[in-house]
Motif scaffolding. Sequence first.
Motif, short mmCIF file in Angstrom:
data_model
loop_
_atom_site.label_atom_id
_atom_site.label_comp_id
_atom_site.label_asym_id
_atom_site.label_seq_id
_atom_site.Cartn_x
_atom_site.Cartn_y
_atom_site.Cartn_z
N ASP A 101 30.25 -6.36 4.11
CA ASP A 101 31.11 -6.39 2.92
C ASP A 101 32.51 -6.88 3.31
N ARG A 128 23.77 -8.12 -4.33
CA ARG A 128 23.63 -6.67 -4.50
C ARG A 128 22.25 -6.27 -5.02
N VAL A 131 28.87 -9.41 1.04
CA VAL A 131 28.20 -8.59 0.02
C VAL A 131 28.91 -8.86 -1.30
#
Length: 297
Positions: free
Chosen positions: A277, A287, A282
């Motif tokens: 992330d 997701r 991300v």
Amino acid sequence: MPETTRLRDRERTAERLLASSAKLSFDPLKDVDWDSAPEPGRYYCPPHRLSLYGTPLWETLDEERRIELSKHETASIASVGIWFEEILMQMLLRHAFDQDPTSAHVQYALTEIGDECRHSVMFAKMISWMGVPAYGARPVAHNLGRLFKAISTHSQTFGGTMYVEEILDAFQRELMADETLQPLTRQVSRIHVIEESRHISYAREELVRRRLGPVRRRYEQLFIGLIVYFATVSLIHPRLYRAVGIAPEVGSAAAKANPHWRATKVEMAAKVIGVLDRAGLVGRTNRWLLRAAGVIH
Ligand SMILES: [Fe+2]
Ligand SMILES: [Fe+2]
């Protein structure tokens, strides 16, 4: 960061990792007691980490079959570990191919290939020692791996590597620390955890060195999502449930619906999902894949 500072920093990391490798590396052919027999009554991994733990099906299994399930699940994870290490060895060779071999950075990539080579032999010997099949990834994932190892980008190589190394690391750290488990699977885990901690540093630092624009970032996110999905769903091969008298589709469905198993996956992946992330890997694009893999809520 200017390019020269980046390169100096990259070399320093690699020099540190090479020095650490020279100080503490293993030869699994000699450092694991392959002549020992499995100890009766001991699990091969912590029972609360098994895919069926806590389900009504788990309640139908006696202690002996629960231990048997722990053997097959540990072997399945190790066989998927080999699948990924073989992919990684090729990706690292491609990474080294166009760079200066006198750099510490390339020499560490080659050292890591040597480590992974020994790990794959170690996992294969452990699976033979257990007397169970090398389940491996299922055909679709296996063949996607064939393609991926030939064409992965920098972010995919190091992001994917970090994901698989970190989830295995979380599983094996628990395994090596639990004195009630089989000594051989604990020793294999210990060797792997020690050598992998260097690989994880190498991949983590390399990953954040490459800056991505917004469009490129989406593209890389999608691939990272696919890697996370296929690596995670491949860990437990459905066929292994047969070893404890459960039909593969029944076992898989129970594992998929099992909140304990989902919590295990979320816990094992938490750290690496955080790193991905922070590296911008991300987002909205992946997701849904991370959720489908069961590693985020
Ligand atoms: Fe490894
Ligand atoms: Fe590794």
